[in-house]
Scaffold this motif. Sequence first.
Motif, PDB file in Angstrom:
ATOM      1  N   GLY A  61      45.637 -10.857 144.020  1.00  0.00           N
ATOM      2  CA  GLY A  61      45.365 -10.488 142.532  1.00  0.00           C
ATOM      3  C   GLY A  61      46.341  -9.229 141.554  1.00  0.00           C
ATOM      4  O   GLY A  61      47.107  -8.848 142.283  1.00  0.00           O
ATOM      5  N   ALA A  62      46.708  -8.976 140.577  1.00  0.00           N
ATOM      6  CA  ALA A  62      47.176  -7.628 140.005  1.00  0.00           C
ATOM      7  C   ALA A  62      46.488  -6.505 140.410  1.00  0.00           C
ATOM      8  O   ALA A  62      45.319  -6.374 140.503  1.00  0.00           O
ATOM      9  CB  ALA A  62      46.958  -7.954 138.523  1.00  0.00           C
ATOM     10  N   PRO A  63      47.788  -5.930 140.924  1.00  0.00           N
ATOM     11  CA  PRO A  63      47.663  -4.200 141.688  1.00  0.00           C
ATOM     12  C   PRO A  63      46.619  -3.475 140.566  1.00  0.00           C
ATOM     13  O   PRO A  63      47.018  -3.645 139.592  1.00  0.00           O
ATOM     14  CB  PRO A  63      49.116  -3.972 142.672  1.00  0.00           C
ATOM     15  N   ASP A  64      45.979  -2.664 141.463  1.00  0.00           N
ATOM     16  CA  ASP A  64      44.976  -1.681 141.280  1.00  0.00           C
ATOM     17  C   ASP A  64      45.486  -0.875 141.506  1.00  0.00           C
ATOM     18  O   ASP A  64      45.588   0.089 142.743  1.00  0.00           O
ATOM     19  CB  ASP A  64      43.281  -1.589 141.160  1.00  0.00           C
ATOM     20  N   THR A  65      46.357   0.612 140.960  1.00  0.00           N
ATOM     21  CA  THR A  65      47.194   1.671 141.707  1.00  0.00           C
ATOM     22  C   THR A  65      45.888   2.883 141.371  1.00  0.00           C
ATOM     23  O   THR A  65      45.618   3.176 140.414  1.00  0.00           O
ATOM     24  CB  THR A  65      48.140   2.247 140.417  1.00  0.00           C
ATOM     25  N   LEU A  66      46.295   2.981 142.991  1.00  0.00           N
ATOM     26  CA  LEU A  66      45.421   4.281 143.293  1.00  0.00           C
ATOM     27  C   LEU A  66      45.860   5.104 143.166  1.00  0.00           C
ATOM     28  O   LEU A  66      45.246   6.501 143.242  1.00  0.00           O
ATOM     29  CB  LEU A  66      44.661   4.048 144.370  1.00  0.00           C
ATOM     30  N   LEU A  67      46.697   5.519 143.492  1.00  0.00           N
ATOM     31  CA  LEU A  67      47.644   7.113 143.676  1.00  0.00           C
ATOM     32  C   LEU A  67      49.002   6.426 143.510  1.00  0.00           C
ATOM     33  O   LEU A  67      49.976   5.573 144.214  1.00  0.00           O
ATOM     34  CB  LEU A  67      47.279   7.602 144.927  1.00  0.00           C
ATOM     35  N   ARG A  68      49.697   7.180 142.828  1.00  0.00           N
ATOM     36  CA  ARG A  68      50.978   7.306 142.090  1.00  0.00           C
ATOM     37  C   ARG A  68      51.747   8.987 142.510  1.00  0.00           C
ATOM     38  O   ARG A  68      51.492   9.758 142.659  1.00  0.00           O
ATOM     39  CB  ARG A  68      51.235   6.423 140.722  1.00  0.00           C
ATOM     40  N   GLY A  69      53.103   8.354 141.877  1.00  0.00           N
ATOM     41  CA  GLY A  69      54.206  10.443 141.638  1.00  0.00           C
ATOM     42  C   GLY A  69      54.484  11.064 143.709  1.00  0.00           C
ATOM     43  O   GLY A  69      54.666  11.708 143.396  1.00  0.00           O
TER      44      GLY A  69
ATOM     45  N   ARG B 162      45.533  -1.020 145.111  1.00  0.00           N
ATOM     46  CA  ARG B 162      44.955  -2.065 146.546  1.00  0.00           C
ATOM     47  C   ARG B 162      45.302  -3.755 145.570  1.00  0.00           C
ATOM     48  O   ARG B 162      44.968  -3.318 143.518  1.00  0.00           O
ATOM     49  CB  ARG B 162      43.278  -1.711 146.603  1.00  0.00           C
ATOM     50  N   MET B 163      44.514  -4.654 146.145  1.00  0.00           N
ATOM     51  CA  MET B 163      44.996  -6.342 145.833  1.00  0.00           C
ATOM     52  C   MET B 163      44.330  -6.864 146.036  1.00  0.00           C
ATOM     53  O   MET B 163      43.297  -7.056 147.385  1.00  0.00           O
ATOM     54  CB  MET B 163      46.196  -6.650 145.675  1.00  0.00           C
ATOM     55  N   LEU B 164      43.316  -8.179 145.288  1.00  0.00           N
ATOM     56  CA  LEU B 164      42.298  -9.075 145.703  1.00  0.00           C
ATOM     57  C   LEU B 164      42.820  -9.939 146.157  1.00  0.00           C
ATOM     58  O   LEU B 164      43.407 -10.982 146.108  1.00  0.00           O
ATOM     59  CB  LEU B 164      40.912  -9.198 144.736  1.00  0.00           C
TER      60      LEU B 164
ATOM     61  N   SER C 230      40.719  -2.686 153.776  1.00  0.00           N
ATOM     62  CA  SER C 230      39.660  -2.196 153.156  1.00  0.00           C
ATOM     63  C   SER C 230      38.807  -2.163 154.654  1.00  0.00           C
ATOM     64  O   SER C 230      38.398  -3.374 155.044  1.00  0.00           O
ATOM     65  CB  SER C 230      38.754  -2.808 152.577  1.00  0.00           C
ATOM     66  N   PRO C 231      37.873  -1.091 154.603  1.00  0.00           N
ATOM     67  CA  PRO C 231      36.843  -1.172 155.761  1.00  0.00           C
ATOM     68  C   PRO C 231      35.692  -1.859 155.301  1.00  0.00           C
ATOM     69  O   PRO C 231      35.330  -2.580 156.552  1.00  0.00           O
ATOM     70  CB  PRO C 231      36.088   0.494 156.005  1.00  0.00           C
ATOM     71  N   ASP C 232      35.542  -2.825 154.333  1.00  0.00           N
ATOM     72  CA  ASP C 232      34.306  -3.492 153.735  1.00  0.00           C
ATOM     73  C   ASP C 232      35.788  -5.604 153.246  1.00  0.00           C
ATOM     74  O   ASP C 232      35.289  -5.645 152.728  1.00  0.00           O
ATOM     75  CB  ASP C 232      33.686  -3.565 152.856  1.00  0.00           C
ATOM     76  N   PHE C 233      37.208  -4.992 154.209  1.00  0.00           N
ATOM     77  CA  PHE C 233      37.041  -6.223 153.893  1.00  0.00           C
ATOM     78  C   PHE C 233      36.316  -8.015 153.603  1.00  0.00           C
ATOM     79  O   PHE C 233      36.640  -8.243 152.962  1.00  0.00           O
ATOM     80  CB  PHE C 233      37.950  -6.618 155.035  1.00  0.00           C
ATOM     81  N   ALA C 234      35.278  -8.334 154.476  1.00  0.00           N
ATOM     82  CA  ALA C 234      34.708  -9.121 154.856  1.00  0.00           C
ATOM     83  C   ALA C 234      34.274  -9.528 153.427  1.00  0.00           C
ATOM     84  O   ALA C 234      33.387 -10.415 153.214  1.00  0.00           O
ATOM     85  CB  ALA C 234      34.480  -9.422 156.059  1.00  0.00           C
ATOM     86  N   THR C 235      33.871  -8.583 152.458  1.00  0.00           N
ATOM     87  CA  THR C 235      32.874  -8.659 151.750  1.00  0.00           C
ATOM     88  C   THR C 235      33.803  -8.170 150.951  1.00  0.00           C
ATOM     89  O   THR C 235      33.491  -9.139 149.442  1.00  0.00           O
ATOM     90  CB  THR C 235      31.846  -7.525 151.002  1.00  0.00           C
ATOM     91  N   ASP C 236      34.292  -7.001 150.100  1.00  0.00           N
ATOM     92  CA  ASP C 236      35.200  -7.042 149.318  1.00  0.00           C
ATOM     93  C   ASP C 236      36.503  -7.602 149.125  1.00  0.00           C
ATOM     94  O   ASP C 236      37.324  -7.898 148.168  1.00  0.00           O
ATOM     95  CB  ASP C 236      35.582  -5.776 149.275  1.00  0.00           C
ATOM     96  N   HIS C 237      37.531  -8.228 150.233  1.00  0.00           N
ATOM     97  CA  HIS C 237      38.584  -9.024 150.847  1.00  0.00           C
ATOM     98  C   HIS C 237      39.940  -7.591 149.237  1.00  0.00           C
ATOM     99  O   HIS C 237      40.530  -8.469 149.198  1.00  0.00           O
ATOM    100  CB  HIS C 237      38.241 -10.097 149.742  1.00  0.00           C
ATOM    101  N   LEU C 238      39.512  -7.079 149.929  1.00  0.00           N
ATOM    102  CA  LEU C 238      40.812  -5.800 149.416  1.00  0.00           C
ATOM    103  C   LEU C 238      42.086  -5.667 150.510  1.00  0.00           C
ATOM    104  O   LEU C 238      41.419  -5.538 151.389  1.00  0.00           O
ATOM    105  CB  LEU C 238      40.617  -4.536 148.957  1.00  0.00           C
ATOM    106  N   VAL C 239      43.131  -5.677 150.096  1.00  0.00           N
ATOM    107  CA  VAL C 239      43.725  -5.144 151.219  1.00  0.00           C
ATOM    108  C   VAL C 239      44.887  -3.847 149.925  1.00  0.00           C
ATOM    109  O   VAL C 239      45.006  -3.870 149.026  1.00  0.00           O
ATOM    110  CB  VAL C 239      45.610  -6.551 150.808  1.00  0.00           C
ATOM    111  N   TYR C 240      45.593  -3.340 150.393  1.00  0.00           N
ATOM    112  CA  TYR C 240      45.559  -1.895 150.664  1.00  0.00           C
ATOM    113  C   TYR C 240      47.735  -1.743 150.932  1.00  0.00           C
ATOM    114  O   TYR C 240      47.526  -2.220 151.589  1.00  0.00           O
ATOM    115  CB  TYR C 240      45.409  -0.787 151.650  1.00  0.00           C
TER     116      TYR C 240
END
Length: 391
Positions: free
Chosen positions: A169-177, A155-157, A132-142
């Motif tokens: 963390g558990a994956p949050d699906t942003l785009l499928r198909g 994306r995952m924490l 994430s562009p805000d990884f320093a604060t949100d710690h999200l990996v895509y």
Amino acid sequence: MRCRNAIVPVAVAAVLLAAAGCSSGDGPTPFGTHTPTSSAPASSVPSASQSSVPAESAAPATGSARVTGTVATGLDTPWGVALLPEGDLLVASRDTGRITRVAAKTGGKTVVGTVPGVSSGGEGGLLGLTLSPDFATDHLVYAYFTTESDNRIVRMLYDEDRPAGEQLGAPDTLLRGIPHGAIHNGGRIAFGPDGMLYAGTGESGDRGIAQDNKSLGGKILRMTADGEPAPGNPFAGSVVYSYGHRNVQGLAWDSQGRLWASEFGQDTWDELNLVEPGRNYGWPVVEGIGHRSGYVDPVAVWHTDDASPSGIAYAKGSIWMASLKGARLWRIPLAGRKAAAPAQAFLVNRYGRLRTVVADEDGSLLLTTSNTDGRGTPRSGDDRILRLSVG
């Protein structure tokens, strides 16, 4: 270590381009450079970055690339690489679905976690990674990966305070198909200078979908960090940014915010494209330089045996392109929207198949080998991450 290099003469380029011909899957040295042309109307959609940018000048015709060290060895099918703020790396294993943290100073490896739902096989599995562009604060990996039914982006924490192996963390699906198959799954993802998430996809062996804008295959996609169509996209309500692609595995932006993409050809021409919104890049109607109305020609092409391009990065005024079948690193010096000179090859057959190249903040490049992917011949220590000094 002294690096082998070669520059393809312009005269050779002209002869070969006149004989135009098609890279198979993960399978193919540039033979030419060309300024893209298209009779399609210019889109009103802004390019990736409209902010003020420094003045540019043409990169030198020749450059240098020297391996200065090995960051890590013993990696299993490395594909996506994300650079953490402190310099360590997150590395995706295509076939195991694991994400491993690699210590930049020691090469030590710690498994962060395994992405659930990954289905490996052929060219599919756990592919691109970005932060994430805000990884320093949100710690999200895509991540971009293949499942039993599709390719998708999640994306995952990333929680470093949890035990090793349990930090995702558990994956949050942003785009499928996104279409999937044994070949041509695309897979590269990256945040652009506009803060939007871009993804390169493949046509999964179904050639026709590259021209179908209702399909997510054979495209470059642009979306918000939440997976929604990005504002200003060329097709209303759609994440499709450009189309007519065969298999995009490399995305990079130059100093002016222009988007470049590497693309596998079929049997004859691999491509480096300057990507603009709403444009048609030709596949399967045109491969390589076709000079055909309505289709954008590539800036540079290579025979597939000498390239089969995967990841690209921008550094020192040039695009640096990792080649799989070609087993070399290509330098394409830029002069604005075109190549400043014929491309230059480094590390020819020295480390085998090369998959991902990342520009580090110190100006060096990080380069992964891909010899454990089923199409290479693993050597002692494979797969590895190399550090290069380039100029």
